[in-house]
Structure formats: structure tokens, C-alpha cells
Motif scaffolding. Structure first.
Motif, PDB file in Angstrom:
ATOM      1  N   UNK A   1       0.051  21.515 149.514  1.00 11.15           N
ATOM      2  CA  UNK A   1      -1.174  21.988 150.568  1.00 11.15           C
ATOM      3  C   UNK A   1      -1.940  22.845 149.851  1.00 11.15           C
ATOM      4  N   UNK A   2      -1.500  24.036 149.027  1.00 18.03           N
ATOM      5  CA  UNK A   2      -2.190  25.038 148.305  1.00 18.03           C
ATOM      6  C   UNK A   2      -3.058  24.313 147.456  1.00 18.03           C
ATOM      7  N   UNK A   3      -2.345  23.418 146.671  1.00 20.31           N
ATOM      8  CA  UNK A   3      -3.233  22.832 145.432  1.00 20.31           C
ATOM      9  C   UNK A   3      -4.332  21.890 146.018  1.00 20.31           C
ATOM     10  N   UNK A   4      -4.113  21.148 146.928  1.00 23.80           N
ATOM     11  CA  UNK A   4      -4.912  20.245 147.546  1.00 23.80           C
ATOM     12  C   UNK A   4      -6.215  20.972 148.089  1.00 23.80           C
ATOM     13  N   UNK A   5      -5.770  22.243 148.884  1.00 28.29           N
ATOM     14  CA  UNK A   5      -7.211  22.915 149.221  1.00 28.29           C
ATOM     15  C   UNK A   5      -8.116  23.506 147.954  1.00 28.29           C
ATOM     16  N   UNK A   6      -7.162  23.837 146.800  1.00 31.62           N
ATOM     17  CA  UNK A   6      -8.052  24.488 145.828  1.00 31.62           C
ATOM     18  C   UNK A   6      -8.908  23.032 145.285  1.00 31.62           C
ATOM     19  N   UNK A  52     -12.992  29.669 147.855  1.00 26.52           N
ATOM     20  CA  UNK A  52     -11.531  30.269 147.720  1.00 26.52           C
ATOM     21  C   UNK A  52     -11.309  31.441 148.810  1.00 26.52           C
ATOM     22  N   UNK A  53     -12.449  32.113 149.243  1.00 21.58           N
ATOM     23  CA  UNK A  53     -12.269  33.204 149.947  1.00 21.58           C
ATOM     24  C   UNK A  53     -12.209  32.713 151.769  1.00 21.58           C
ATOM     25  N   UNK A  54     -12.954  31.837 152.025  1.00 26.34           N
ATOM     26  CA  UNK A  54     -13.168  31.413 153.356  1.00 26.34           C
ATOM     27  C   UNK A  54     -12.471  30.084 153.799  1.00 26.34           C
ATOM     28  N   UNK A  55     -11.311  30.204 154.416  1.00 27.89           N
ATOM     29  CA  UNK A  55     -10.624  28.941 154.710  1.00 27.89           C
ATOM     30  C   UNK A  55     -11.205  27.920 155.522  1.00 27.89           C
ATOM     31  N   UNK A  56     -12.154  27.298 154.801  1.00 29.10           N
ATOM     32  CA  UNK A  56     -13.246  26.324 155.402  1.00 29.10           C
ATOM     33  C   UNK A  56     -12.477  25.554 156.494  1.00 29.10           C
TER      34      UNK A  56
END
Length: 149
Positions: A1-6, A52-56
Motif C-alpha cells: 500500500x505505501x509503495x503504491x501511494x509513493x 508526500x506530505x499530504x495524504x491526498x
């Protein structure tokens, strides 16, 4: 999940930075390759920091829920694109216009800042919205294709 968000933040940052830099320089009538490259790099850094700062996704989903917008509809997609655009585009435009203004005045140009900023904000807000509306679902499918929901 984190990798996909990045990956999603990176792809959106690359896309928005490229097209908004291109739009800004073409609309100014002063396009140069070196100007484009420097504008693109600065814009990309700003986009990536925001991404990277805002969890869109969380922000968009939370606001959609708050306003009663049904998930996975065209209306939700339009609203989430608007939210992302409101977060990204004004800040990027402000920074890019300010840098262009400083550069232009250093070279002796006498141009009013506010009209330059407003023109850029309007133009890039429209272009940014269309880009986000178009590319966000494509990149979402690419980045989250292995994720089960």
C-alpha cells in the motif's frame, strides 16, 4: 500500500509538473528550453513535497464522505480531482510565477505581478483540473492493480 501511494505521488508529480511548466512558459510567450527545464525541476520538487506530505487519497475521500458524495462515481472523481487541484495548483503556480517575476525583473522587465499571477492561476487551475481528472484514475489503476479491495 505505501509503495503504491509513493508511485502515485511520483507519477502525478511528474505529470503535473511537466504540463503546468509547459503551460506557464507557453502562455508567457517566453519559452526557452533552459527555462522549461528549470521550471520543471522546481515544480517537480514542489509537487513531490506536496504529494508526500499530504495524504491526498485520505483527504479526498474524507471530504467526499463529508459532502455526501457517493464513492466510485463520476461525481466523486470530479470532486476528488477538484480537491487535488485546489491543493496542488495554486501553490505551484504561486511559486513558479514568483520565480519568473523575480527573474524577469532582474533582467529589467517592468511587469505587474498581480495580473501575471492571476492569469497563471486561472490557466493552470483549468489545465491542472483536466490533467488530474484524466491521469489520476489511470495512475491509480497502474499503482493499485495488485491490491484487493
Amino acid at each position: 500500500m505505501r509503495s503504491a501511494g509513493i508511485k502515485m505521488s511520483l507519477l502525478m508529480g511528474l505529470t503535473l509538473s511537466f504540463f503546468l511548466s509547459l503551460t506557464g512558459l507557453l502562455s508567457s510567450g517566453k519559452f526557452t528550453l533552459s527555462g522549461f527545464v528549470s521550471s520543471y525541476i522546481v515544480s517537480l520538487v514542489i509537487s513531490l513535497v506536496i504529494g508526500f506530505v499530504v495524504p491526498m487519497k485520505k483527504v479526498s475521500e474524507s471530504l467526499s464522505k463529508k459532502f455526501g458524495i457517493k464513492e466510485r462515481t463520476l461525481g466523486a472523481r470530479a470532486f476528488e480531482s477538484l480537491v487535488s487541484n485546489i491543493i496542488y495548483t495554486p501553490f505551484i503556480s504561486f511559486c513558479m510565477v514568483t520565480l519568473a517575476y523575480i527573474g524577469a525583473t532582474r533582467h529589467g522587465a517592468h511587469i505587474p505581478y498581480l495580473p501575471m499571477l492571476l492569469k497563471s492561476l486561472v490557466l493552470t487551475f483549468i489545465v491542472g483540473y483536466l490533467l488530474i481528472f484524466t491521469f489520476m484514475p489511470i495512475y491509480f489503476r497502474i499503482c493499485f492493480k495488485n491490491r484487493k479491495e
